[in-house]
Scaffold this motif. Structure first.
Motif, PDB file in Angstrom:
ATOM      1  N   LYS A 294     -26.209 -59.233  10.443  1.00 57.39           N
ATOM      2  CA  LYS A 294     -25.135 -60.225  10.461  1.00 57.39           C
ATOM      3  C   LYS A 294     -23.933 -59.652  11.196  1.00 57.39           C
ATOM      4  CE  LYS A 294     -26.461 -62.003   5.869  1.00 57.39           C
ATOM      5  NZ  LYS A 294     -27.108 -63.227   6.341  1.00 57.39           N
ATOM      6  N   GLY A 295     -23.296 -60.491  12.022  1.00 59.21           N
ATOM      7  CA  GLY A 295     -22.092 -60.073  12.725  1.00 59.21           C
ATOM      8  C   GLY A 295     -22.254 -60.138  14.225  1.00 59.21           C
ATOM      9  N   LEU A 296     -21.449 -59.336  14.926  1.00 63.32           N
ATOM     10  CA  LEU A 296     -21.499 -59.258  16.381  1.00 63.32           C
ATOM     11  C   LEU A 296     -22.337 -58.051  16.798  1.00 63.32           C
ATOM     12  CD1 LEU A 296     -17.771 -59.889  17.387  1.00 63.32           C
ATOM     13  CD2 LEU A 296     -19.545 -61.551  16.787  1.00 63.32           C
ATOM     14  N   PHE A 297     -23.067 -58.218  17.925  1.00 63.78           N
ATOM     15  CA  PHE A 297     -23.945 -57.138  18.371  1.00 63.78           C
ATOM     16  C   PHE A 297     -24.007 -57.064  19.897  1.00 63.78           C
ATOM     17  CE2 PHE A 297     -25.215 -58.110  14.110  1.00 63.78           C
ATOM     18  CZ  PHE A 297     -25.434 -56.852  13.546  1.00 63.78           C
ATOM     19  N   TYR A 298     -24.384 -55.870  20.354  1.00 62.88           N
ATOM     20  CA  TYR A 298     -24.606 -55.593  21.780  1.00 62.88           C
ATOM     21  C   TYR A 298     -25.970 -54.942  21.944  1.00 62.88           C
ATOM     22  CZ  TYR A 298     -24.820 -52.754  25.992  1.00 62.88           C
ATOM     23  OH  TYR A 298     -25.255 -52.164  27.156  1.00 62.88           O
ATOM     24  N   ALA A 299     -26.675 -55.310  23.035  1.00 69.45           N
ATOM     25  CA  ALA A 299     -27.929 -54.654  23.387  1.00 69.45           C
ATOM     26  C   ALA A 299     -28.071 -54.666  24.902  1.00 69.45           C
ATOM     27  CB  ALA A 299     -29.127 -55.340  22.733  1.00 69.45           C
ATOM     28  N   ARG A 300     -28.900 -53.779  25.427  1.00 75.88           N
ATOM     29  CA  ARG A 300     -29.106 -53.691  26.870  1.00 75.88           C
ATOM     30  C   ARG A 300     -30.592 -53.663  27.191  1.00 75.88           C
ATOM     31  NH1 ARG A 300     -30.036 -48.201  28.372  1.00 75.88           N
ATOM     32  NH2 ARG A 300     -29.973 -46.862  26.526  1.00 75.88           N
ATOM     33  N   SER A 301     -30.904 -54.083  28.409  1.00 75.53           N
ATOM     34  CA  SER A 301     -32.279 -54.041  28.900  1.00 75.53           C
ATOM     35  C   SER A 301     -32.287 -53.448  30.298  1.00 75.53           C
ATOM     36  CB  SER A 301     -32.885 -55.451  28.935  1.00 75.53           C
ATOM     37  OG  SER A 301     -34.149 -55.427  29.579  1.00 75.53           O
ATOM     38  N   GLN A 302     -33.240 -52.561  30.545  1.00 77.19           N
ATOM     39  CA  GLN A 302     -33.365 -51.957  31.873  1.00 77.19           C
ATOM     40  C   GLN A 302     -34.693 -52.323  32.534  1.00 77.19           C
ATOM     41  OE1 GLN A 302     -32.141 -47.815  30.640  1.00 77.19           O
ATOM     42  NE2 GLN A 302     -30.525 -48.155  32.171  1.00 77.19           N
ATOM     43  N   GLU A 304     -35.404 -55.886  33.148  1.00 79.89           N
ATOM     44  CA  GLU A 304     -35.215 -57.314  33.411  1.00 79.89           C
ATOM     45  C   GLU A 304     -35.480 -58.189  32.196  1.00 79.89           C
ATOM     46  OE1 GLU A 304     -37.399 -58.350  36.982  1.00 79.89           O
ATOM     47  OE2 GLU A 304     -35.718 -57.648  38.209  1.00 79.89           O
ATOM     48  N   GLY A 305     -35.082 -57.701  31.037  1.00 83.42           N
ATOM     49  CA  GLY A 305     -35.153 -58.503  29.834  1.00 83.42           C
ATOM     50  C   GLY A 305     -36.481 -58.485  29.111  1.00 83.42           C
ATOM     51  N   ARG A 306     -37.432 -57.678  29.580  1.00 76.17           N
ATOM     52  CA  ARG A 306     -38.733 -57.612  28.890  1.00 76.17           C
ATOM     53  C   ARG A 306     -38.596 -56.924  27.540  1.00 76.17           C
ATOM     54  NH1 ARG A 306     -39.490 -56.750  34.256  1.00 76.17           N
ATOM     55  NH2 ARG A 306     -40.958 -58.151  35.335  1.00 76.17           N
ATOM     56  N   SER A 307     -37.664 -55.984  27.446  1.00 76.58           N
ATOM     57  CA  SER A 307     -37.379 -55.318  26.171  1.00 76.58           C
ATOM     58  C   SER A 307     -35.903 -54.974  26.128  1.00 76.58           C
ATOM     59  CB  SER A 307     -38.227 -54.048  26.026  1.00 76.58           C
ATOM     60  OG  SER A 307     -37.892 -53.094  27.036  1.00 76.58           O
ATOM     61  N   PHE A 308     -35.377 -54.877  24.903  1.00 78.40           N
ATOM     62  CA  PHE A 308     -33.969 -54.563  24.721  1.00 78.40           C
ATOM     63  C   PHE A 308     -33.800 -53.386  23.767  1.00 78.40           C
ATOM     64  CE2 PHE A 308     -33.468 -58.705  26.557  1.00 78.40           C
ATOM     65  CZ  PHE A 308     -32.215 -58.677  27.157  1.00 78.40           C
ATOM     66  N   SER A 309     -32.689 -52.693  23.916  1.00 78.03           N
ATOM     67  CA  SER A 309     -32.358 -51.590  23.024  1.00 78.03           C
ATOM     68  C   SER A 309     -32.077 -52.115  21.624  1.00 78.03           C
ATOM     69  CB  SER A 309     -31.128 -50.851  23.544  1.00 78.03           C
ATOM     70  OG  SER A 309     -30.000 -51.728  23.568  1.00 78.03           O
ATOM     71  N   ASP A 310     -32.052 -51.222  20.658  1.00 75.56           N
ATOM     72  CA  ASP A 310     -31.681 -51.611  19.298  1.00 75.56           C
ATOM     73  C   ASP A 310     -30.243 -52.147  19.315  1.00 75.56           C
ATOM     74  OD1 ASP A 310     -34.114 -50.800  18.292  1.00 75.56           O
ATOM     75  OD2 ASP A 310     -33.408 -48.786  17.777  1.00 75.56           O
ATOM     76  N   PRO A 311     -29.982 -53.258  18.645  1.00 70.56           N
ATOM     77  CA  PRO A 311     -28.634 -53.829  18.641  1.00 70.56           C
ATOM     78  C   PRO A 311     -27.600 -52.887  18.047  1.00 70.56           C
ATOM     79  CG  PRO A 311     -30.237 -55.441  17.897  1.00 70.56           C
ATOM     80  CD  PRO A 311     -30.955 -54.131  17.958  1.00 70.56           C
ATOM     81  N   ILE A 312     -26.437 -52.836  18.676  1.00 75.90           N
ATOM     82  CA  ILE A 312     -25.307 -52.045  18.199  1.00 75.90           C
ATOM     83  C   ILE A 312     -24.279 -53.000  17.600  1.00 75.90           C
ATOM     84  CG2 ILE A 312     -23.390 -50.554  18.880  1.00 75.90           C
ATOM     85  CD1 ILE A 312     -25.107 -49.590  21.213  1.00 75.90           C
ATOM     86  N   PRO A 313     -23.841 -52.790  16.353  1.00 72.58           N
ATOM     87  CA  PRO A 313     -22.846 -53.691  15.752  1.00 72.58           C
ATOM     88  C   PRO A 313     -21.478 -53.510  16.395  1.00 72.58           C
ATOM     89  CG  PRO A 313     -23.306 -51.858  14.274  1.00 72.58           C
ATOM     90  CD  PRO A 313     -24.289 -51.748  15.403  1.00 72.58           C
ATOM     91  N   LEU A 314     -20.721 -54.612  16.468  1.00 72.50           N
ATOM     92  CA  LEU A 314     -19.381 -54.603  17.024  1.00 72.50           C
ATOM     93  C   LEU A 314     -18.382 -55.037  15.964  1.00 72.50           C
ATOM     94  CD1 LEU A 314     -20.113 -56.547  20.354  1.00 72.50           C
ATOM     95  CD2 LEU A 314     -20.055 -54.067  20.050  1.00 72.50           C
ATOM     96  N   GLY A 315     -17.258 -54.340  15.889  1.00 74.18           N
ATOM     97  CA  GLY A 315     -16.157 -54.778  15.045  1.00 74.18           C
ATOM     98  C   GLY A 315     -16.294 -54.421  13.579  1.00 74.18           C
ATOM     99  N   ARG A 316     -15.223 -54.695  12.857  1.00 78.54           N
ATOM    100  CA  ARG A 316     -15.163 -54.455  11.418  1.00 78.54           C
ATOM    101  C   ARG A 316     -15.548 -55.725  10.673  1.00 78.54           C
ATOM    102  NH1 ARG A 316      -9.665 -51.463   9.651  1.00 78.54           N
ATOM    103  NH2 ARG A 316     -10.403 -52.470   7.727  1.00 78.54           N
ATOM    104  N   ALA A 317     -16.532 -55.622   9.830  1.00 80.30           N
ATOM    105  CA  ALA A 317     -17.016 -56.791   9.095  1.00 80.30           C
ATOM    106  C   ALA A 317     -15.939 -57.398   8.210  1.00 80.30           C
ATOM    107  CB  ALA A 317     -18.232 -56.412   8.259  1.00 80.30           C
TER     108      ALA A 317
END
Length: 404
Positions: A294-302, A304-317
């Motif tokens: 739950k919350g805001l998250f960031y992830a990246r793919s190298q 072309e979107g076939r797979s993504f990194s584990d989501p990183i939470p953003l901000g203070r809940a």
């Protein structure tokens, strides 16, 4: 018809309840708070730098869409130019905003959405300026279909063509006639070879997507648009997906960004953001309230979107973080979002110089004590800037980082 109207009203009420639960104390300025078409009255402001370094703003104010420009990085602006001659019932949804893309030849493509009725069915209009923003052609519907369209996104390709995608409910009609259940809406797309003056025949990119969230758009290379959107996966799960087009007329596969497991039969009104770096890394930010996270998250793919990194939470809940936005700029990648500390709304930022593998400690870069638009990022090719409209302090364009 009465039953449909009641269902639409109920659905919208649910959408608004969910949206308000995610929004900070003051999420965005009410368009009715100021009836003038001046920039100071704007409730939604979308920025874009032209290739010559001019900053263009498309904004909603007084029931109209207008543009203004700045040649000194936002310190001063030209007199507004009206895009719309008549007053529209503009789409005031939390994720709705005008779109603007200026090209190297002085052309400016623009699109916006309106509400056609009290059931919140929308219509997307498009227009173009061929004289450097001094005037705009009469806005025309981006598609001939008379069903609901909302949340248009525009992108400028390297050859000067414009790619457009939006949320469209036309497929609910045949489904209803055949007695089939139809969830959400479809993502439709079209392209323009004349800088946004006219658009190609509309095509379906993906069906059964969330009907009330903005789209994220970027380009993986010349002629290869990419969109990220809140999809409806099996079981009513509204998680995010990405699609990479083979070319502006050929859709790609729907690929999942993350498994948040958010099962909800309402509208989050909180769409994703997408940026693609020169190295080809897909950077995505989003909001969820799923079982997995739950919350805001960031992830990246190298890939072309076939797979993504584990989501990183953003901000203070505990400060209700909201409205994340990402941009891969000339000196690294930046993410911004809003939080509310009980007294004021703040915009926090963090940066990465290694394609999103590691990030700086979040820092506050702007504050306001009144209503505000979503924070956005924009680049002139030299620096990355925060673009933020606030009721108390007006429009702000703030450089982020020192470029080191």
């Amino acid at each position: 018809m009465l039953r449909m109207s009641l269902l639409a009203t109920l659905a919208f009420t649910l959408c608004q309840t969910v949206a308000h639960a995610q929004m900070s104390h003051h999420q965005h300025a009410s368009e009715t708070a100021c009836e003038e078409t001046a920039l100071r009255c704007a409730s939604k402001v979308t920025p874009a730098f032209a290739p010559d370094g001019t900053l263009w703003l498309a904004f909603m104010a007084g029931g109209h869409i207008s543009v203004a420009s700045s040649k000194d990085q936002g310190r001063s602006f030209s007199a507004p130019v009206g895009v719309t001659k008549k007053k529209y019932t503009l789409d005031w949804g939390p994720d709705a905003r005008p779109q603007i893309v200026p090209d190297k030849n002085g052309g400016i493509a623009l699109a916006f959405s309106t509400f056609r009725d009290k059931a919140f069915n929308g219509q997307v209009f498009a227009t173009k300026s061929a004289d450097g923003g001094q005037s705009f052609a009469e806005p025309t519907p981006i598609t001939a279909n008379n069903e609901s369209q909302r949340f248009v996104a525009l992108g400028l390709d390297t050859d000067g063509s414009v790619f457009a995608a939006w949320i469209d409910k036309r497929n609910r009609v045949p489904a209803g006639e055949e007695g089939r259940k139809y969830e959400g809406a479809g993502v439709f797309f079209a392209s323009s070879k004349d800088g946004g003056a006219t658009y190609s025949e509309t095509q379906l990119a993906a069906d059964n997507t969330c009907e009330c969230c903005r789209l994220g758009m970027a380009f993986a290379g010349p002629g290869r648009p990419v969109i990220v959107f809140r999809n409806i996966f099996e079981g009513g799960i509204r998680d995010h997906a990405v699609m990479t087009f083979a070319d502006p007329a050929t859709r790609g596969d729907v690929r999942r960004v993350s498994h948040d497991d958010w099962q909800i039969a309402a509208c989050p009104h909180h769409g994703p953001s997408l940026s693609i770096s020169a190295a080809g890394t897909y950077h995505v930010t989003w909001f969820t309230s799923g079982k997995a996270r739950k919350g805001l998250f960031y992830a990246r793919s190298q890939d072309e979107g076939r797979s993504f990194s584990d989501p990183i939470p953003l901000g203070r809940a505990d400060r209700n973080p909201t409205r994340p936005y990402v941009l891969a700029g000339p000196h690294g990648t930046t993410v911004v979002w809003k939080e509310f500390d009980g007294e004021k709304t703040v915009v926090n930022a963090m940066t990465s110089h290694d394609e999103g593998k590691s990030w700086s400690t979040p820092s506050t870069i702007a504050t306001t004590t009144d209503t505000s638009d979503h924070p956005m990022l924009v680049s002139d090719g030299q620096k990355t800037y925060l673009s933020w409209m606030t009721k108390a302090d007006g429009y702000r364009l703030l450089p982020i980082g020192d470029g080191s």
